[in-house]
Motif scaffolding. Sequence first.
Motif, PDB file in Angstrom:
ATOM      1  N   GLY A   1      31.545 -66.906 -10.685  1.00  9.04           N
ATOM      2  CA  GLY A   1      32.980 -66.899 -10.914  1.00  9.04           C
ATOM      3  C   GLY A   1      33.593 -68.227 -10.526  1.00  9.04           C
ATOM      4  O   GLY A   1      33.190 -68.843  -9.531  1.00  9.04           O
ATOM      5  N   ARG A   2      34.577 -68.680 -11.311  1.00  8.37           N
ATOM      6  CA  ARG A   2      35.287 -69.917 -10.999  1.00  8.37           C
ATOM      7  C   ARG A   2      36.780 -69.660 -11.077  1.00  8.37           C
ATOM      8  O   ARG A   2      37.241 -68.901 -11.924  1.00  8.37           O
ATOM      9  N   ARG A   3      37.536 -70.327 -10.200  1.00  6.36           N
ATOM     10  CA  ARG A   3      38.994 -70.248 -10.215  1.00  6.36           C
ATOM     11  C   ARG A   3      39.514 -71.499  -9.523  1.00  6.36           C
ATOM     12  O   ARG A   3      39.124 -71.767  -8.387  1.00  6.36           O
ATOM     13  N   LYS A   4      40.389 -72.252 -10.199  1.00  8.95           N
ATOM     14  CA  LYS A   4      40.865 -73.546  -9.701  1.00  8.95           C
ATOM     15  C   LYS A   4      39.659 -74.413  -9.365  1.00  8.95           C
ATOM     16  O   LYS A   4      38.844 -74.704 -10.241  1.00  8.95           O
ATOM     17  N   ASN A   5      39.483 -74.828  -8.115  1.00  9.67           N
ATOM     18  CA  ASN A   5      38.318 -75.649  -7.755  1.00  9.67           C
ATOM     19  C   ASN A   5      37.258 -74.850  -7.008  1.00  9.67           C
ATOM     20  O   ASN A   5      36.330 -75.423  -6.450  1.00  9.67           O
TER      21      ASN A   5
END
Length: 173
Positions: A52-56
């Motif tokens: 999972g990725r979100r912002k940095n």
Amino acid sequence: MAETTVEQTPVEGEETFAEVTTFESEVPVEGEYTSESMASRFGDPQPAAGLGRRKNAIARVRIIPGSGKWKINGRTLEDYFPNKVHQQEVNEPFKVLELDNRYDVVARIAGGGVSGQAGALRLGVARALNEADVDNNRGPLKKAGFLSRDDRAVERKKAGLKKARKAPQYSKR
């Protein structure tokens, strides 16, 4: 399953006999179930992984059948996310699928801030649950919006401006 029957012609004084040989098929025949398909068909939890990725922030998540324990960078969920809002956010995929306390979660999170890490962890958990049982989990997770990445990020500062969009005060004279 393949059966082969070989008959031999009788010799005088001997009885007729048939030799039956059964060969196990290594590839499952259509309609048969493997142990993995049986387990997923009847709701047994399967181990899985998701990213999972979100912002940095980037979260690498593994879910393992267990009792609902969380291990995030070697710490418990309450230690890593003391804010109850973030704890609820990362638990939402389990709530939607009604799988509370069926999986143990092991995650490694790097980068970003607390909110970004919580969002990345939620996406990683949702993707792992989707991988564990696509047929049953994909619909509810997709409907809740947990399988799509939130691509919003901080806009960069531009030359001649004070911030990304804030311009210096205009003076006519």
